[in-house]
Design a protein around this motif. Structure first.
Motif, PDB file in Angstrom:
ATOM      1  N   GLU A 210      11.881   4.695 -11.242  1.00 62.26           N
ATOM      2  CA  GLU A 210      12.319   3.608 -10.320  1.00 62.26           C
ATOM      3  C   GLU A 210      13.858   3.345 -10.103  1.00 62.26           C
ATOM      4  O   GLU A 210      14.621   3.423  -9.263  1.00 62.26           O
ATOM      5  CB  GLU A 210      11.661   2.350 -10.331  1.00 62.26           C
TER       6      GLU A 210
ATOM      7  N   SER B  78       5.451  -5.615  -9.117  1.00 63.29           N
ATOM      8  CA  SER B  78       6.801  -6.057  -8.500  1.00 63.29           C
ATOM      9  C   SER B  78       6.145  -7.123  -7.356  1.00 63.29           C
ATOM     10  O   SER B  78       5.146  -6.888  -6.576  1.00 63.29           O
ATOM     11  CB  SER B  78       7.251  -5.010  -7.768  1.00 63.29           C
TER      12      SER B  78
ATOM     13  N   ARG C  28      14.892  -1.464 -19.817  1.00 60.20           N
ATOM     14  CA  ARG C  28      14.085  -0.808 -18.812  1.00 60.20           C
ATOM     15  C   ARG C  28      14.444   0.534 -18.487  1.00 60.20           C
ATOM     16  O   ARG C  28      15.641   0.623 -18.102  1.00 60.20           O
ATOM     17  CB  ARG C  28      13.800  -1.858 -17.755  1.00 60.20           C
TER      18      ARG C  28
ATOM     19  N   HIS D   1       6.541  -1.562 -15.480  1.00 61.17           N
ATOM     20  CA  HIS D   1       6.665  -2.338 -14.116  1.00 61.17           C
ATOM     21  C   HIS D   1       6.162  -1.565 -12.844  1.00 61.17           C
ATOM     22  O   HIS D   1       6.483  -0.548 -13.010  1.00 61.17           O
ATOM     23  CB  HIS D   1       8.405  -2.573 -13.981  1.00 61.17           C
TER      24      HIS D   1
ATOM     25  N   HIS E 220       5.137  -0.665  -9.240  1.00 59.75           N
ATOM     26  CA  HIS E 220       5.064  -0.651  -7.691  1.00 59.75           C
ATOM     27  C   HIS E 220       3.685   0.299  -7.345  1.00 59.75           C
ATOM     28  O   HIS E 220       3.417   1.229  -7.883  1.00 59.75           O
ATOM     29  CB  HIS E 220       6.138  -0.062  -6.847  1.00 59.75           C
TER      30      HIS E 220
HETATM   31 ZN    ZN Z   1      10.792  -2.693  -8.733  1.00 61.12          ZN
END
Ligand code: ZN
Ligand code: KMH
Length: 271
Positions: A227, A82, A223, A46, A48
């Motif tokens: 983050e 994201s 997950r 995931h 960013h």
């Molecule tokens: Zn995120």
């Protein structure tokens, strides 16, 4: 039981090197963290991205450079950009990575207080717009739900044709402003899903590993990553995202749940 899909949320938009010096900003650092997570057993990253000074950005070109660089080191990994970005960004800014037609992207399913003074805005119209864009580009949304009402929103918009079936949810639990991170809260979320849905759980901070364990037992997916949590255990900073993934793999092994490869994750999620 289905094999366990592990997603690593390696960077986020909020944590900084002041919180944990291993937080990645540059392309090289992002690749280093993605690779550590992938080698430890993560099948989804995931993502960013940041400017080199750590400023979060949703710039399409920066995403492309990072995705290409990750794929060069981890060719089969699933990269999930994201579309949440940071709470202060506009919808247009946030949507940019969808134009790259990634296999997956996050779709945030409601508005909530975020941190002390911010509001993370996701109006119904925005969710419809993001959902439609993802359908058009054949991007599988991961439906990020910070509270139970967001599951209801996603289910309603799926019935109206804004979200592709079968749905894959992500419960982000323990954000101040969203649902808590207790087992009771987890069961409430989990029992609110449509029967054909899959889900992953992201527990914030100290909720990360207890909720991961609950999902492993329940047949859900997990997950972890900087983050959501920067500690390997109470008071001990994780040195890499790989360390956090390794811990989930250890728990899964103890509980007899096998970990999915990226190919198996694609199969489970219908990518
Ligand atoms: Zn995120
Ligand atoms: N950074 C948060 C405001 C997502 O990735 O889709 C939103 C977020 C959700 O991280």
């Amino acid at each position: 039981m289905e094999k366990l899909i592990i997603t690593a949320a390696i960077c986020g938009a909020e944590v900084t090197k002041e919180h944990n010096p291993a937080i990645p900003y540059t392309v090289e650092e992002i690749v280093r963290e993605a690779k550590s997570a992938y080698e430890a057993g993560a099948s989804i990253i995931h993502l960013h991205v940041r400017e080199d000074d750590g400023t979060p950005t949703q710039c399409k070109d920066r995403f492309k450079v990072c995705i290409d660089a990750i794929k060069a080191e981890c060719p089969d990994v699933i990269v999930q950009p994201s579309t949440g970005g940071a709470a202060w960004m506009t919808a247009e800014e946030r949507a940019q990575p969808v134009e790259l037609a990634p296999e997956m992207a996050t779709l945030d399913c409601g508005t909530l207080n975020f941190g002390g003074s911010e509001i993370f805005v996701n109006t119904e119209d925005m969710i419809k717009q993001f959902g439609s864009m993802m359908m058009e580009k054949n991007v599988k949304p991961e439906l990020e739900c910070f509270d139970k009402s967001m599951i209801d929103m996603a289910v309603r918009l799926k019935k109206k044709g804004f979200i592709k079936k079968p749905a894959h949810f992500s419960f982000v639990m323990g954000v101040n402003g969203g649902i808590g991170g207790s087992l009771r809260d987890f069961l409430f979320m989990r029992n609110s899903l449509p029967s054909d849905a899959t889900y992953s759980v992201a527990g914030i901070g100290r909720h990360e590993f207890p909720l991961a364990t609950a999902a492993i037992i329940d047949g859900g997916h997990v997950r972890v990553g900087f983050e959501d949590n920067i500690y390997l255990e109470r008071g001990v900073l994780a040195k890499s995202n790989g360390e956090l993934v390794e811990k989930v793999v250890r728990i899964a092994k103890e509980l007899g749940r096998e970990v999915a490869t990226p190919a198996e994750a694609r199969e489970i999620l219908g990518l």
